[in-house]
Design a protein around this motif. Structure first.
Motif, PDB file in Angstrom:
ATOM      1  N   GLU A   1       2.254   1.639  -3.512  1.00 41.11           N
ATOM      2  CA  GLU A   1       1.220   2.065  -4.451  1.00 41.11           C
ATOM      3  C   GLU A   1       0.834   3.529  -4.226  1.00 41.11           C
ATOM      4  O   GLU A   1       0.594   4.265  -5.187  1.00 41.11           O
ATOM      5  CB  GLU A   1       0.024   1.130  -4.365  1.00 41.11           C
TER       6      GLU A   1
ATOM      7  N   GLN B   1       0.828  -1.200   0.000  1.00 40.24           N
ATOM      8  CA  GLN B   1       0.000   0.000   0.000  1.00 40.24           C
ATOM      9  C   GLN B   1       0.871   1.262   0.000  1.00 40.24           C
ATOM     10  O   GLN B   1       0.555   2.238  -0.683  1.00 40.24           O
ATOM     11  CB  GLN B   1      -0.938   0.031   1.226  1.00 40.24           C
TER      12      GLN B   1
ATOM     13  N   ALA C   1       3.268   0.684  -8.953  1.00 40.97           N
ATOM     14  CA  ALA C   1       2.302  -0.397  -9.125  1.00 40.97           C
ATOM     15  C   ALA C   1       2.938  -1.699  -8.646  1.00 40.97           C
ATOM     16  O   ALA C   1       4.168  -1.839  -8.670  1.00 40.97           O
ATOM     17  CB  ALA C   1       1.905  -0.503 -10.597  1.00 40.97           C
ATOM     18  N   THR C   2       2.129  -2.638  -8.198  1.00 44.46           N
ATOM     19  CA  THR C   2       2.668  -3.933  -7.773  1.00 44.46           C
ATOM     20  C   THR C   2       1.867  -5.058  -8.409  1.00 44.46           C
ATOM     21  O   THR C   2       0.670  -4.909  -8.682  1.00 44.46           O
ATOM     22  CB  THR C   2       2.653  -4.094  -6.236  1.00 44.46           C
TER      23      THR C   2
END
Length: 161
Positions: free
Chosen positions: A61, A58, A66-67
């Motif tokens: 992000e 989190q 982005a993950t």
């Protein structure tokens, strides 16, 4: 910063987030810190990838990283079998391995971070899983990487030997 000629966007750097899966140790802390700093500069798009959910995803992000998680039982299996298939899609310009090895067949240019060579020089201080995730892949990774980042002059000297 020049844009990607294929897409007209900032170049996309995929980052190996294996050190952020499950228990985060020194390499994971360093990887997260560097990634957050690099992302704040706005010169690249970053996509973190791993074999499981990254601890602190989190936070990444929220910083614009982005993950993606592509499940695999072990990080080494993911790196060698799953990651190359993901990298070949054509949306990645560079792969940064923060964890000393690259996929045997890395389909994009790569940067390799080498923290130390203790898995090779002092194997008795590492678990078998760690040794076997380095031994078969390290030499080829060093030869294949476009650039190598070392964390210390001592590690750079060890690599030159």
């Amino acid at each position: 910063m020049p844009s990607n000629p294929k897409t007209g966007t900032l170049p996309t750097v995929a980052v190996d987030l294996r050190p952020l899966v499950r228990t985060v140790t020194g390499i994971g802390v360093l990887t997260r810190s560097l990634l957050l700093e690099l992302a704040s500069r706005g010169e690249f798009r970053f996509l973190g990838m791993a074999h499981g959910p990254a601890v602190g995803a989190q936070e990444l992000e929220a910083a614009g990283v982005a993950t993606e998680s592509h499940p695999a039982p072990l990080g080494g299996i993911w790196q060698q079998l799953v990651l190359p298939r993901r990298l070949v899609r054509g949306d990645i310009d560079l792969f940064w391995s923060s964890h000393m090895t690259l996929p045997w067949h890395c389909p994009v240019p790569s940067v390799l971070t080498v923290h130390d060579l203790t898995a090779l020089l002092l194997p008795e201080h590492h678990r078998a899983k760690n040794r076997w995730s380095v031994y078969p892949f390290f030499r080829r990774s060093v030869e294949q990487a476009r650039r190598i980042v070392t964390i210390s002059e001592a590690t750079a000297a060890d690599l030159r030997f």
